[in-house]
Design a protein around this motif. Sequence first.
Motif, PDB file in Angstrom:
ATOM      1  N   PHE A   1      55.218 -24.975  -0.338  1.00 54.12           N
ATOM      2  CA  PHE A   1      54.060 -24.252  -0.315  1.00 54.12           C
ATOM      3  C   PHE A   1      53.491 -24.480   1.034  1.00 54.12           C
ATOM      4  N   GLN A   2      53.548 -25.768   1.461  1.00 49.34           N
ATOM      5  CA  GLN A   2      52.521 -26.061   2.606  1.00 49.34           C
ATOM      6  C   GLN A   2      53.136 -25.286   3.838  1.00 49.34           C
ATOM      7  N   HIS A   3      54.759 -25.470   4.010  1.00 47.38           N
ATOM      8  CA  HIS A   3      55.318 -24.860   5.062  1.00 47.38           C
ATOM      9  C   HIS A   3      55.092 -23.286   5.183  1.00 47.38           C
ATOM     10  N   PHE A   4      55.244 -22.313   4.419  1.00 48.16           N
ATOM     11  CA  PHE A   4      55.133 -21.214   4.633  1.00 48.16           C
ATOM     12  C   PHE A   4      53.556 -20.722   4.581  1.00 48.16           C
ATOM     13  N   THR A   5      52.534 -21.236   3.828  1.00 51.22           N
ATOM     14  CA  THR A   5      51.195 -21.075   4.033  1.00 51.22           C
ATOM     15  C   THR A   5      50.626 -21.599   5.355  1.00 51.22           C
ATOM     16  N   ARG A   6      51.029 -22.442   5.890  1.00 50.75           N
ATOM     17  CA  ARG A   6      50.492 -23.045   7.325  1.00 50.75           C
ATOM     18  C   ARG A   6      51.107 -22.275   8.253  1.00 50.75           C
ATOM     19  N   MET A   7      52.380 -22.074   8.348  1.00 51.97           N
ATOM     20  CA  MET A   7      53.116 -21.302   9.355  1.00 51.97           C
ATOM     21  C   MET A   7      52.602 -20.041   9.401  1.00 51.97           C
ATOM     22  N   GLY A   8      52.141 -19.375   8.276  1.00 50.87           N
ATOM     23  CA  GLY A   8      51.570 -17.994   8.107  1.00 50.87           C
ATOM     24  C   GLY A   8      50.091 -17.958   8.527  1.00 50.87           C
ATOM     25  N   GLY A   9      49.528 -18.963   8.168  1.00 52.55           N
ATOM     26  CA  GLY A   9      48.070 -19.257   8.638  1.00 52.55           C
ATOM     27  C   GLY A   9      47.899 -19.599  10.219  1.00 52.55           C
ATOM     28  N   SER A  10      48.967 -20.146  10.664  1.00 54.24           N
ATOM     29  CA  SER A  10      48.929 -20.195  12.151  1.00 54.24           C
ATOM     30  C   SER A  10      49.155 -18.912  12.987  1.00 54.24           C
ATOM     31  N   TYR A  11      50.082 -18.271  12.163  1.00 59.69           N
ATOM     32  CA  TYR A  11      50.310 -16.721  12.845  1.00 59.69           C
ATOM     33  C   TYR A  11      49.150 -16.006  12.805  1.00 59.69           C
ATOM     34  N   ILE A  12      48.492 -16.084  11.964  1.00 59.57           N
ATOM     35  CA  ILE A  12      47.188 -15.217  11.671  1.00 59.57           C
ATOM     36  C   ILE A  12      46.301 -15.615  12.819  1.00 59.57           C
ATOM     37  N   SER A  13      46.017 -16.999  12.864  1.00 57.45           N
ATOM     38  CA  SER A  13      45.234 -17.347  13.674  1.00 57.45           C
ATOM     39  C   SER A  13      45.612 -17.099  15.106  1.00 57.45           C
TER      40      SER A  13
ATOM     41  N   TRP B   1      38.121  -9.871  14.076  1.00 57.95           N
ATOM     42  CA  TRP B   1      38.019 -11.327  13.753  1.00 57.95           C
ATOM     43  C   TRP B   1      38.227 -11.258  12.217  1.00 57.95           C
ATOM     44  N   ILE B   2      38.126 -10.304  11.531  1.00 62.05           N
ATOM     45  CA  ILE B   2      38.151 -10.189  10.198  1.00 62.05           C
ATOM     46  C   ILE B   2      39.445  -9.679   9.541  1.00 62.05           C
ATOM     47  N   ALA B   3      39.978  -8.610  10.079  1.00 56.92           N
ATOM     48  CA  ALA B   3      40.878  -7.831   9.569  1.00 56.92           C
ATOM     49  C   ALA B   3      42.263  -8.548   9.375  1.00 56.92           C
ATOM     50  N   PRO B   4      42.753  -9.337  10.663  1.00 59.61           N
ATOM     51  CA  PRO B   4      43.925 -10.129  10.363  1.00 59.61           C
ATOM     52  C   PRO B   4      43.889 -11.150   9.255  1.00 59.61           C
ATOM     53  N   SER B   5      42.665 -11.818   9.133  1.00 62.74           N
ATOM     54  CA  SER B   5      42.707 -12.897   8.005  1.00 62.74           C
ATOM     55  C   SER B   5      42.666 -12.299   6.808  1.00 62.74           C
TER      56      SER B   5
ATOM     57  N   ILE C   1      49.863 -13.857   2.067  1.00 65.56           N
ATOM     58  CA  ILE C   1      50.209 -15.165   1.774  1.00 65.56           C
ATOM     59  C   ILE C   1      49.821 -15.333   0.182  1.00 65.56           C
ATOM     60  N   GLY C   2      48.759 -14.950  -0.170  1.00 62.79           N
ATOM     61  CA  GLY C   2      48.337 -15.116  -1.495  1.00 62.79           C
ATOM     62  C   GLY C   2      49.259 -14.524  -2.531  1.00 62.79           C
ATOM     63  N   ARG C   3      49.614 -13.376  -2.211  1.00 61.47           N
ATOM     64  CA  ARG C   3      50.694 -12.662  -2.837  1.00 61.47           C
ATOM     65  C   ARG C   3      52.062 -13.545  -3.209  1.00 61.47           C
TER      66      ARG C   3
ATOM     67  N   VAL D   1      52.315 -16.790  -2.586  1.00 63.92           N
ATOM     68  CA  VAL D   1      52.326 -18.074  -3.378  1.00 63.92           C
ATOM     69  C   VAL D   1      52.352 -17.630  -4.836  1.00 63.92           C
ATOM     70  N   ARG D   2      51.571 -16.704  -5.223  1.00 67.25           N
ATOM     71  CA  ARG D   2      52.004 -16.352  -6.787  1.00 67.25           C
ATOM     72  C   ARG D   2      53.225 -15.823  -7.110  1.00 67.25           C
ATOM     73  N   TYR D   3      54.071 -15.383  -6.233  1.00 66.09           N
ATOM     74  CA  TYR D   3      55.359 -14.693  -6.595  1.00 66.09           C
ATOM     75  C   TYR D   3      56.441 -15.955  -6.731  1.00 66.09           C
ATOM     76  N   TYR D   4      56.139 -17.117  -5.976  1.00 59.99           N
ATOM     77  CA  TYR D   4      56.981 -18.225  -5.813  1.00 59.99           C
ATOM     78  C   TYR D   4      56.614 -19.263  -6.970  1.00 59.99           C
ATOM     79  N   LYS D   5      55.094 -19.219  -7.346  1.00 56.62           N
ATOM     80  CA  LYS D   5      54.925 -19.961  -8.259  1.00 56.62           C
ATOM     81  C   LYS D   5      55.212 -19.537  -9.817  1.00 56.62           C
ATOM     82  N   ILE D   6      55.289 -18.177  -9.933  1.00 58.96           N
ATOM     83  CA  ILE D   6      55.970 -17.917 -11.185  1.00 58.96           C
ATOM     84  C   ILE D   6      57.500 -17.866 -11.157  1.00 58.96           C
ATOM     85  N   LYS D   7      58.159 -17.718  -9.908  1.00 60.89           N
ATOM     86  CA  LYS D   7      59.593 -17.994  -9.879  1.00 60.89           C
ATOM     87  C   LYS D   7      59.774 -19.389 -10.356  1.00 60.89           C
ATOM     88  N   PHE D   8      59.053 -20.288  -9.791  1.00 57.97           N
ATOM     89  CA  PHE D   8      59.524 -21.704 -10.048  1.00 57.97           C
ATOM     90  C   PHE D   8      59.125 -22.149 -11.569  1.00 57.97           C
ATOM     91  N   SER D   9      58.277 -21.578 -12.040  1.00 54.71           N
ATOM     92  CA  SER D   9      57.541 -21.847 -13.380  1.00 54.71           C
ATOM     93  C   SER D   9      58.681 -21.129 -14.605  1.00 54.71           C
TER      94      SER D   9
END
Length: 232
Positions: free
Chosen positions: A161-173, A200-204, A211-213, A215-223
Amino acid sequence: METLIKLSLITHIAAGTIALLTGLIPMLAKKGSRLHNRAGLLYVYCMIAVAASAVLLCVFQPFKLFRLFLAGIAVFSFYLSFTGWRATKQKKTGPAFGDRVLTFVTLAVSIGMIGFGGWLLSQSFSVVSVLFTFFGVLTMTFAVQDVRLIGKTPEAQHWFFQHFTRMGGSYISAFTAFVVVNIGRIAGDHVPAWLGLAGWIAPSLIGGMLIGRTVRYYKIKFSTPKKVAVAV
């Protein structure tokens, strides 16, 4: 000095452009594939060049608040991409010594951004002062998360989760910085206030939702327990 500034500017533009293009590949390619891994690593290298050149441009050019702010954004984007990449190397061991040093340096940068933004706000209210404070707090949030992991064994899927959320956050920034810097060139000199704010707002908002979607997908998949075939 002038040559150094020109080289830094060329490096910044070239690395930023390559990062924005290659950053899309890991999102679309098969996870764990050679294309995914190599494109992701190239993106990280480009973000290192973007951050380094942004700091050089800030130091060696005449002082401007917005230039200083963009240097802080570049450091923030780099930190997210680098820690996102390093997460794949820390599945069981946790952060190494170099990772810890980078975390504390980034934490110091975030404190500086918050303090400087607060000082600007005490002088007069401005968009730049708010942005300094906001992104300083955002940078500190990620750095503090990493400080808390020092000396602890990471959870089983933490690295994923840290891998893809942070890489995604970096790209957004990085994409946000690109939009804000170039919006005047695209829309003309007299950019409406609402359009600048949207930059400033739209990309974030859009990126955060995606990213949130995910995260939810993989949490359901892993559980979800895997079905085991039973021979009859």
